[in-house]
Design a protein around this motif. Structure first.
Motif, PDB file in Angstrom:
ATOM      1  N   VAL A  92      39.464  44.218  50.230  1.00 45.93           N
ATOM      2  CA  VAL A  92      39.988  43.670  48.972  1.00 45.93           C
ATOM      3  C   VAL A  92      39.891  42.153  48.997  1.00 45.93           C
ATOM      4  O   VAL A  92      39.510  41.517  48.012  1.00 45.93           O
ATOM      5  N   ALA A  93      40.195  41.548  50.126  1.00 45.49           N
ATOM      6  CA  ALA A  93      40.111  40.085  50.230  1.00 45.49           C
ATOM      7  C   ALA A  93      38.718  39.631  50.630  1.00 45.49           C
ATOM      8  O   ALA A  93      38.201  38.653  50.084  1.00 45.49           O
ATOM      9  N   LEU A  94      38.078  40.355  51.546  1.00 50.38           N
ATOM     10  CA  LEU A  94      36.836  39.814  52.116  1.00 50.38           C
ATOM     11  C   LEU A  94      35.626  39.988  51.213  1.00 50.38           C
ATOM     12  O   LEU A  94      34.653  39.226  51.331  1.00 50.38           O
ATOM     13  N   GLN A  95      35.675  40.921  50.291  1.00 43.55           N
ATOM     14  CA  GLN A  95      34.623  40.952  49.276  1.00 43.55           C
ATOM     15  C   GLN A  95      34.730  39.676  48.415  1.00 43.55           C
ATOM     16  O   GLN A  95      33.740  39.051  48.070  1.00 43.55           O
ATOM     17  N   PHE A  96      35.966  39.297  48.116  1.00 42.85           N
ATOM     18  CA  PHE A  96      36.195  38.073  47.324  1.00 42.85           C
ATOM     19  C   PHE A  96      35.832  36.828  48.139  1.00 42.85           C
ATOM     20  O   PHE A  96      35.140  35.925  47.652  1.00 42.85           O
ATOM     21  N   VAL A  97      36.256  36.782  49.409  1.00 45.40           N
ATOM     22  CA  VAL A  97      35.992  35.598  50.239  1.00 45.40           C
ATOM     23  C   VAL A  97      34.494  35.377  50.413  1.00 45.40           C
ATOM     24  O   VAL A  97      33.988  34.255  50.334  1.00 45.40           O
ATOM     25  N   GLY A  98      33.759  36.467  50.599  1.00 45.50           N
ATOM     26  CA  GLY A  98      32.297  36.335  50.748  1.00 45.50           C
ATOM     27  C   GLY A  98      31.676  35.736  49.503  1.00 45.50           C
ATOM     28  O   GLY A  98      30.847  34.825  49.573  1.00 45.50           O
ATOM     29  N   SER A 134      33.999  36.029  36.834  1.00 46.52           N
ATOM     30  CA  SER A 134      32.782  36.656  37.373  1.00 46.52           C
ATOM     31  C   SER A 134      32.938  36.981  38.862  1.00 46.52           C
ATOM     32  O   SER A 134      32.532  38.047  39.323  1.00 46.52           O
ATOM     33  N   LEU A 135      33.560  36.063  39.597  1.00 51.16           N
ATOM     34  CA  LEU A 135      33.780  36.300  41.038  1.00 51.16           C
ATOM     35  C   LEU A 135      34.663  37.528  41.242  1.00 51.16           C
ATOM     36  O   LEU A 135      34.379  38.369  42.103  1.00 51.16           O
ATOM     37  N   CYS A 136      35.702  37.654  40.444  1.00 53.89           N
ATOM     38  CA  CYS A 136      36.615  38.799  40.574  1.00 53.89           C
ATOM     39  C   CYS A 136      35.902  40.084  40.175  1.00 53.89           C
ATOM     40  O   CYS A 136      35.993  41.100  40.887  1.00 53.89           O
ATOM     41  N   LYS A 137      35.186  40.029  39.103  1.00 60.43           N
ATOM     42  CA  LYS A 137      34.475  41.241  38.635  1.00 60.43           C
ATOM     43  C   LYS A 137      33.441  41.692  39.667  1.00 60.43           C
ATOM     44  O   LYS A 137      33.387  42.869  40.038  1.00 60.43           O
ATOM     45  N   LYS A 138      32.705  40.727  40.215  1.00 71.38           N
ATOM     46  CA  LYS A 138      31.673  41.056  41.223  1.00 71.38           C
ATOM     47  C   LYS A 138      32.331  41.625  42.490  1.00 71.38           C
ATOM     48  O   LYS A 138      31.866  42.596  43.069  1.00 71.38           O
ATOM     49  N   GLU A 193      40.583  41.982  36.337  1.00 72.89           N
ATOM     50  CA  GLU A 193      41.227  41.101  35.340  1.00 72.89           C
ATOM     51  C   GLU A 193      42.558  40.587  35.869  1.00 72.89           C
ATOM     52  O   GLU A 193      42.920  39.422  35.701  1.00 72.89           O
ATOM     53  N   LEU A 194      43.293  41.464  36.545  1.00 67.93           N
ATOM     54  CA  LEU A 194      44.593  41.089  37.104  1.00 67.93           C
ATOM     55  C   LEU A 194      44.404  40.082  38.239  1.00 67.93           C
ATOM     56  O   LEU A 194      45.127  39.095  38.352  1.00 67.93           O
ATOM     57  N   ALA A 195      43.391  40.309  39.061  1.00 65.08           N
ATOM     58  CA  ALA A 195      43.091  39.365  40.146  1.00 65.08           C
ATOM     59  C   ALA A 195      42.821  37.983  39.570  1.00 65.08           C
ATOM     60  O   ALA A 195      43.316  36.969  40.080  1.00 65.08           O
ATOM     61  N   TYR A 196      42.088  37.945  38.476  1.00 68.23           N
ATOM     62  CA  TYR A 196      41.789  36.654  37.826  1.00 68.23           C
ATOM     63  C   TYR A 196      43.078  35.978  37.364  1.00 68.23           C
ATOM     64  O   TYR A 196      43.293  34.789  37.624  1.00 68.23           O
ATOM     65  N   GLU A 197      43.966  36.715  36.713  1.00 66.69           N
ATOM     66  CA  GLU A 197      45.211  36.124  36.201  1.00 66.69           C
ATOM     67  C   GLU A 197      46.043  35.545  37.341  1.00 66.69           C
ATOM     68  O   GLU A 197      46.580  34.440  37.247  1.00 66.69           O
ATOM     69  N   ILE A 198      46.133  36.278  38.431  1.00 67.86           N
ATOM     70  CA  ILE A 198      46.961  35.833  39.557  1.00 67.86           C
ATOM     71  C   ILE A 198      46.321  34.627  40.246  1.00 67.86           C
ATOM     72  O   ILE A 198      46.972  33.611  40.507  1.00 67.86           O
ATOM     73  N   ALA A 203      42.585  32.133  51.287  1.00 67.82           N
ATOM     74  CA  ALA A 203      41.956  33.007  50.297  1.00 67.82           C
ATOM     75  C   ALA A 203      42.236  34.477  50.594  1.00 67.82           C
ATOM     76  O   ALA A 203      42.320  35.311  49.676  1.00 67.82           O
ATOM     77  N   ARG A 204      42.387  34.822  51.862  1.00 74.31           N
ATOM     78  CA  ARG A 204      42.701  36.202  52.239  1.00 74.31           C
ATOM     79  C   ARG A 204      44.056  36.609  51.677  1.00 74.31           C
ATOM     80  O   ARG A 204      44.230  37.671  51.098  1.00 74.31           O
ATOM     81  N   ILE A 205      45.055  35.716  51.837  1.00 67.94           N
ATOM     82  CA  ILE A 205      46.405  36.045  51.346  1.00 67.94           C
ATOM     83  C   ILE A 205      46.394  36.117  49.828  1.00 67.94           C
ATOM     84  O   ILE A 205      46.902  37.071  49.224  1.00 67.94           O
ATOM     85  N   LEU A 206      45.769  35.123  49.220  1.00 64.06           N
ATOM     86  CA  LEU A 206      45.718  35.060  47.760  1.00 64.06           C
ATOM     87  C   LEU A 206      45.133  36.340  47.167  1.00 64.06           C
ATOM     88  O   LEU A 206      45.695  36.936  46.250  1.00 64.06           O
TER      89      LEU A 206
END
Ligand SMILES: Cc1ncc(COP(=O)(O)O)c(C=O)c1O
Ligand SMILES: N[C@@H](CCOP(=O)(O)O)C(=O)O
Length: 519
Positions: free
Chosen positions: A121-127, A79-83, A57-62, A242-245
């Motif tokens: 933490v970043a690369l699960q999101f980037v994928g 959904s992307l953040c939760k996944k 949820e925090l990742a989504y807000e940021i 996206a990695r930094i974000l």
């Protein structure tokens, strides 16, 4: 909110890209790194409002502050953040643990993802982000349509980005992954994590050279207009914004955990980051600029100390002494055996813009000049006013292998009995302990050090065994190794080899392997 635009650190005159364009593009055509047109400030009351949010949820807000809903609708981003964070072994995703309460030393455990390093933490999101963009572009096209949008990810690793990128991108449709790593300079576990992934779209290339050779080849491939336009090269290294974000989130999340742990926000939070390519700590810079109450960011380097030398001299030099040949030291913390920290360019842009330039274009020109000097002369120096500004944002410590090993041992023996650090985390803890001692002598109070623990010790058996092998009752096999790592020795592996730091040889391998994927 109007959509953020992104421009190159080397020339803001170039077209400003959307978030999606910047992520898919990865590196700017002029070789610069993409940065947002503005660093958003968190709203009044956000810290209180966010303090009880889950990590996702925090990742989504940021992220919402950088990605407008007209680019990614809120529900999709949620959904992307939760996944992305459902794959972590820890409920808090990146939990804080107390190393030494009396001295205010805490550890931010970033290694509970699929590959046991903070890169997850970043690369699960980037994928998931790559997959999201491709699915949207290919909507309505046949599975085997010739005009499907595809991405050929080409990344360089000194050990952890590689497996994190592979695990973040495997099984993703329309994506091929090529990871370059320096032969013999990653740990056996790191190599096994990559080479035991037999997916058709995953390719690992062991290259005779250094990580910097791999990184330079990756950047040159991005600069090869013909190759890039034909194969649609994508970036997974921290050159990709996206990695930094995605790494900003754990600075906020750990601050909230610590505040709860202390029952107060009446403390000075200082983050200590074991640093190599400068992506991890740069996320802390953005977190602070956005409004997180960060009292200090400490760069902790191993013997590969270009950043420590810059902070102390204002000179950014490949060579440790004028006229000497650049050297990449092989250390106990190999993932940080990096000569040039590629992400430092983003911070340099802010230094130039805020202290020397009156426009973004002027800042881009200054950066282009500094980067050109770095390439042609191996060095550049910044004016005193810039160095002073840099030191207001970062301080630094250089930690030797001896101090690294001693810190693994002292934490295990007395600071937090039986707690086992990996060597990279130990670099950060050693720097933290040095600062705590200095603070004590200077009578500084109310400081809490959050040392970032960037990898699980199981990935670095040599360093951990060397430090703890003589400890009574210690067994790496039973105390450290996860079961999934124990199975590596019997697993089938696939790998490719390139016998020199030669971009044409790497490109030839990529072309050949892509052709095989289509068979
Ligand atoms: C385990 C580990 N710790 C620390 C670092 C340094 O992080 P950064 O490169 O973002 O400075 C890396 C990678 O570089 C790493 O793999
Ligand atoms: N230590 C890194 C080096 C690459 O860093 P990145 O943050 O740019 O991906 C690694 O583990 O590969």
């Amino acid at each position: 909110m109007s959509s953020q635009r992104y421009f190159s650190t080397r020339s803001s005159a170039e077209p400003h890209l959307t978030f999606e364009q910047a992520i898919i593009q990865g590196l700017a055509p002029d070789g610069g790194l993409y940065i947002p047109t503005a660093i958003p400030s968190i709203l009044e009351g956000a810290l209180e409002k966010w303090s009880n949010l889950s990590f996702a949820e925090l990742a989504y807000e940021i992220m919402s502050l950088y990605i407008s809903t007209d680019e990614i609708p809120s529900q999709d981003l949620k959904s992307l953040c939760k996944k992305s964070y459902s794959t972590f072994r820890a409920a808090d995703v990146t939990p804080i643990t107390t190393l030494q309460k009396d001295s205010g030393l805490y550890l931010l455990e970033l290694f509970h993802g699929p590959t046991y390093a903070f890169k997850d933490v970043a690369l699960q999101f980037v994928g998931n982000l790559f997959e999201y963009f491709l699915q949207r572009k290919n909507a309505g096209k046949a599975e085997d349509a010739a005009d499907r949008d595809t991405i050929t990810v080409v990344g360089a690793t000194s050990g952890d980005t590689g497996s994190a990128a592979i695990y973040g991108l495997r099984n993703k449709k329309d994506v091929s992954v090529f990871i370059l790593y320096p032969t013999g300079r990653v740990s056996p576990i790191q190599e096994a994590q990559m080479t035991t992934v037999l997916d058709k779209n995953v390719h690992t290339i062991s290259l005779k050279g250094t990580f910097d050779d791999c990184q330079d080849i990756v950047k040159s491939i991005f600069g090869d207009v013909e190759f890039n336009s034909k194969y649609h090269v994508g970036a997974v290294n921290s050159i990709n914004w996206a990695r930094i974000l995605a790494q900003i989130t754990y600075y906020y999340h750990s601050y909230f955990q610590l505040s709860k742990n202390l029952g107060s926000t009446d403390f000075k939070a200082r983050f200590v980051v074991p640093t190599g390519n400068f992506g991890d700590i740069l996320a802390g810079f953005y977190a602070k600029r956005m409004g997180l109450p960060v009292d200090g960011l400490v760069i902790a380097t191993n013997a590969n100390d270009i950043l420590d030398r810059f902070v102390k001299s204002g000179s950014y030099s490949k060579s440790e002494t004028a006229g000497a040949a650049p050297v990449v030291h092989a250390t106990l913390s190999p993932a940080m055996d990096i000569l040039v920290s590629s992400n430092f360019e983003r911070f340099l842009w802010y230094l130039a813009r805020e202290n020397l330039a009156s426009t973004n274009e002027e800042a881009g020109s200054i950066l282009a000049s500094w980067m050109s000097d770095l390439k042609t002369k191996g060095t550049f120096s910044v004016p005193e006013v810039v160095l002073e500004a840099a030191k207001r944002e970062f301080t630094s410590e250089r930690i030797s292998d001896e101090e690294t090993a001693a810190t693994i041992k002292s934490v295990y023996q007395k600071i937090t009995p039986k707690y086992i650090l990996d060597p990279h985390s130990a670099v950060g803890v050693a720097a933290s302990l040095r600062r705590i001692e200095e603070d004590s002598k200077a009578g500084v109070q109310d400081v809490k050090y959050v040392s970032l623990s960037t990898a699980h010790p199981a990935k670095f058996s040599d360093a951990v065994e060397d430090a703890l092998g003589q400890e009574e009752g210690f067994s790496f096999e039973s105390d450290v190794l996860p079961q999934e790592f124990k199975d590596f020795s019997t697993k089938e592996k696939k790998n490719l080899f390139v016998d020199a730091a030669d971009i044409e040889k790497v490109k030839a391998v990529i072309i050949e392997e892509l052709a095989k994927e289509k068979l």
